[in-house]
Scaffold this motif. Sequence first.
Motif, PDB file in Angstrom:
ATOM      1  N   SER A 250      37.773  14.949  36.134  1.00 25.44           N
ATOM      2  CA  SER A 250      38.883  15.886  35.940  1.00 25.44           C
ATOM      3  C   SER A 250      40.151  15.432  36.660  1.00 25.44           C
ATOM      4  CB  SER A 250      38.481  17.295  36.397  1.00 25.44           C
ATOM      5  OG  SER A 250      38.232  17.330  37.792  1.00 25.44           O
ATOM      6  N   LYS A 251      40.000  14.712  37.783  1.00 26.17           N
ATOM      7  CA  LYS A 251      41.173  14.179  38.496  1.00 26.17           C
ATOM      8  C   LYS A 251      41.946  13.209  37.621  1.00 26.17           C
ATOM      9  CE  LYS A 251      39.271  14.486  43.175  1.00 26.17           C
ATOM     10  NZ  LYS A 251      38.685  13.727  44.312  1.00 26.17           N
ATOM     11  N   VAL A 252      41.225  12.474  36.802  1.00 31.30           N
ATOM     12  CA  VAL A 252      41.844  11.461  35.946  1.00 31.30           C
ATOM     13  C   VAL A 252      42.380  12.067  34.651  1.00 31.30           C
ATOM     14  CG1 VAL A 252      41.419   9.348  34.616  1.00 31.30           C
ATOM     15  CG2 VAL A 252      40.394   9.618  36.891  1.00 31.30           C
ATOM     16  N   PHE A 253      41.584  12.917  34.013  1.00 35.23           N
ATOM     17  CA  PHE A 253      41.913  13.368  32.662  1.00 35.23           C
ATOM     18  C   PHE A 253      42.568  14.749  32.578  1.00 35.23           C
ATOM     19  CE2 PHE A 253      38.334  10.367  32.260  1.00 35.23           C
ATOM     20  CZ  PHE A 253      38.963   9.397  31.500  1.00 35.23           C
ATOM     21  N   PHE A 254      42.447  15.560  33.648  1.00 31.90           N
ATOM     22  CA  PHE A 254      42.995  16.915  33.591  1.00 31.90           C
ATOM     23  C   PHE A 254      43.808  17.258  34.840  1.00 31.90           C
ATOM     24  CE2 PHE A 254      38.822  17.263  31.240  1.00 31.90           C
ATOM     25  CZ  PHE A 254      39.387  17.218  29.969  1.00 31.90           C
ATOM     26  N   HIS A 255      44.489  16.283  35.412  1.00 32.52           N
ATOM     27  CA  HIS A 255      45.226  16.511  36.657  1.00 32.52           C
ATOM     28  C   HIS A 255      46.341  17.531  36.495  1.00 32.52           C
ATOM     29  CE1 HIS A 255      48.689  14.112  35.259  1.00 32.52           C
ATOM     30  NE2 HIS A 255      47.777  13.404  34.610  1.00 32.52           N
ATOM     31  N   GLU A 256      46.907  17.651  35.268  1.00 39.22           N
ATOM     32  CA  GLU A 256      48.041  18.546  35.058  1.00 39.22           C
ATOM     33  C   GLU A 256      47.629  20.020  34.986  1.00 39.22           C
ATOM     34  OE1 GLU A 256      46.258  18.278  31.143  1.00 39.22           O
ATOM     35  OE2 GLU A 256      46.591  16.825  32.742  1.00 39.22           O
TER      36      GLU A 256
ATOM     37  N   LEU B  59      33.549  17.779  27.767  1.00 38.72           N
ATOM     38  CA  LEU B  59      34.423  18.181  28.867  1.00 38.72           C
ATOM     39  C   LEU B  59      35.815  18.454  28.294  1.00 38.72           C
ATOM     40  CD1 LEU B  59      34.189  18.334  32.072  1.00 38.72           C
ATOM     41  CD2 LEU B  59      35.334  16.110  32.081  1.00 38.72           C
ATOM     42  N   HIS B  60      36.369  19.637  28.607  1.00 38.07           N
ATOM     43  CA  HIS B  60      37.676  19.996  28.042  1.00 38.07           C
ATOM     44  C   HIS B  60      38.397  20.975  28.957  1.00 38.07           C
ATOM     45  CE1 HIS B  60      36.286  24.021  26.674  1.00 38.07           C
ATOM     46  NE2 HIS B  60      35.145  23.416  26.398  1.00 38.07           N
ATOM     47  N   ARG B  61      39.680  21.156  28.730  1.00 38.95           N
ATOM     48  CA  ARG B  61      40.453  22.149  29.473  1.00 38.95           C
ATOM     49  C   ARG B  61      39.971  23.544  29.097  1.00 38.95           C
ATOM     50  NH1 ARG B  61      43.581  18.119  27.730  1.00 38.95           N
ATOM     51  NH2 ARG B  61      45.102  17.106  29.106  1.00 38.95           N
ATOM     52  N   GLY B  62      40.005  24.452  30.072  1.00 36.65           N
ATOM     53  CA  GLY B  62      39.612  25.824  29.780  1.00 36.65           C
ATOM     54  C   GLY B  62      40.521  26.481  28.757  1.00 36.65           C
ATOM     55  N   ARG B  63      41.786  26.044  28.704  1.00 36.28           N
ATOM     56  CA  ARG B  63      42.747  26.620  27.766  1.00 36.28           C
ATOM     57  C   ARG B  63      42.674  25.985  26.378  1.00 36.28           C
ATOM     58  NH1 ARG B  63      44.559  31.412  29.159  1.00 36.28           N
ATOM     59  NH2 ARG B  63      45.908  31.078  27.360  1.00 36.28           N
ATOM     60  N   HIS B  64      41.693  25.111  26.166  1.00 38.49           N
ATOM     61  CA  HIS B  64      41.495  24.516  24.847  1.00 38.49           C
ATOM     62  C   HIS B  64      40.744  25.545  24.001  1.00 38.49           C
ATOM     63  CE1 HIS B  64      41.382  20.316  22.903  1.00 38.49           C
ATOM     64  NE2 HIS B  64      41.353  21.240  21.956  1.00 38.49           N
ATOM     65  N   ARG B  65      41.429  26.122  23.032  1.00 39.97           N
ATOM     66  CA  ARG B  65      40.846  27.207  22.248  1.00 39.97           C
ATOM     67  C   ARG B  65      39.646  26.712  21.435  1.00 39.97           C
ATOM     68  NH1 ARG B  65      45.992  29.130  18.981  1.00 39.97           N
ATOM     69  NH2 ARG B  65      45.846  26.935  18.413  1.00 39.97           N
ATOM     70  N   HIS B  66      38.587  27.507  21.453  1.00 36.50           N
ATOM     71  CA  HIS B  66      37.366  27.074  20.780  1.00 36.50           C
ATOM     72  C   HIS B  66      36.465  28.264  20.474  1.00 36.50           C
ATOM     73  CE1 HIS B  66      36.408  27.269  25.059  1.00 36.50           C
ATOM     74  NE2 HIS B  66      35.143  27.445  24.718  1.00 36.50           N
ATOM     75  N   GLY B  67      35.403  27.987  19.760  1.00 36.32           N
ATOM     76  CA  GLY B  67      34.387  28.981  19.451  1.00 36.32           C
ATOM     77  C   GLY B  67      33.140  28.257  18.980  1.00 36.32           C
ATOM     78  N   ALA B  68      32.092  29.005  18.666  1.00 39.58           N
ATOM     79  CA  ALA B  68      30.842  28.406  18.198  1.00 39.58           C
ATOM     80  C   ALA B  68      30.509  28.922  16.810  1.00 39.58           C
ATOM     81  CB  ALA B  68      29.700  28.730  19.163  1.00 39.58           C
ATOM     82  N   LYS B  69      30.285  28.003  15.887  1.00 37.18           N
ATOM     83  CA  LYS B  69      29.861  28.381  14.544  1.00 37.18           C
ATOM     84  C   LYS B  69      28.416  28.882  14.582  1.00 37.18           C
ATOM     85  CE  LYS B  69      33.064  25.415  12.019  1.00 37.18           C
ATOM     86  NZ  LYS B  69      33.223  24.405  10.942  1.00 37.18           N
ATOM     87  N   ALA B  70      27.993  29.502  13.509  1.00 32.91           N
ATOM     88  CA  ALA B  70      26.665  30.123  13.465  1.00 32.91           C
ATOM     89  C   ALA B  70      25.547  29.100  13.637  1.00 32.91           C
ATOM     90  CB  ALA B  70      26.486  30.875  12.152  1.00 32.91           C
ATOM     91  N   THR B  71      24.600  29.438  14.507  1.00 36.63           N
ATOM     92  CA  THR B  71      23.359  28.674  14.604  1.00 36.63           C
ATOM     93  C   THR B  71      22.455  29.200  13.494  1.00 36.63           C
ATOM     94  OG1 THR B  71      23.591  28.346  16.993  1.00 36.63           O
ATOM     95  CG2 THR B  71      21.365  28.142  16.068  1.00 36.63           C
TER      96      THR B  71
END
Length: 280
Positions: A121-127, A207-219
Motif C-alpha cells: 500500500s505504501k507503493v501503490f496507494f500512498h495518496e 487489493l484496491h482502494r476502499g473508495r473504489h466502487r464495487h459490488g458482488a454479482k450473484a453466486t
Amino acid sequence: MKEYREKILQHYQPLHKELYVMHPTAFFVPSFLKAIQENTLESFGAILTEPSPGIYTFDMLQPRFCNLLLAEVENFEKWVHRNKFRIMRPNTMNKYGVVLDDFGLEVMLDKLMDDFVCPLSKVFFHEVGGSTLDSHHGFVVEYGQDRDVDLGFHVDDSEVTLNVCLGKQFSGGDLFFRGIRCDNHVNSEPYPEEIYDYPHIPGQAVLHRGRHRHGAKATTSGHRVNMLLWCRSSVFRELKKYQKDFSSWCGKCLREKQQRQRELVAARRMEFMRETESVV
C-alpha cells in the motif's frame, strides 16, 4: 462492543490455535513471501497483475491456511449457535459472515496489515493513506443460495481493502468494479475504462482502494467465502477533512480538473489570437 468481544474471548475455545499467531511460511505462498521480503518494485511487479487501473491481484494464501480458517469460522458459528449467543455481522450489508477480530484473530490480522499489506500500500496507494495504515476491520463474508446471494454497489469504510477468496466450490459471484470516487461523486456514472469484473480464485487476493466502487454479482451455485481486511489510516482521515482537491485519486475529480485545464488553455489561446490580430 468491548464487552461483547471480551465475553467471546473468555469462553470460545479455538479449533486451530496455529491461526492465531502469524506464521508466514505456513500462511502464504512462496512467491508472495519472497516479494514482500525483497520489498522492491521489481519483486512486487513479479507477482502483481493490474487488470484494471488501481486493482491489483496476486496469489497469496496457501490452500491449507484457507481450509483451516474456513474450519475455524465454521467452528465459531457452531459455538455461537449452541450457546444461543448473539453474533455481530461484519457490516450493515452482509447478513452472513463473522468478524474475525471478535474471536481472537485481531493480533494476527494486525501483523498481516503491518508486515504484508503496508509494503504494497505504501507503493501503490500512498495518496490515500497507504503509508500510514494504523487500524483494521477483519472479517469473512459468505455467499450462496442459502446465504447472501449478491452484494450491491458500494464503497468500503477503508483506505485500502484486501479481499481474498478462501473457497469453497462455487459458480458466479464476480466482483464488479466501477471506478474510484470521493464523497461528492460516489453516485456518478462510471467511465467505460473503469468497468471491470473480477472472477474469484481461492487463495488469490485482490487489493484496491476502499473508495473504489464495487459490488458482488450473484453466486449462482455452491458456497463462496472471502476474507476481507479493511485497512484504515487515522492520519489520512484527519487530513481529508481539510482537503478540497481529490483529483489524485477520484476519477470524476480528475476529469473535471482536466476539463477546466483544457478550457483555460483554450481561453488563453483565444486571448493570444485576439491580441495578435489587434497588433496586425
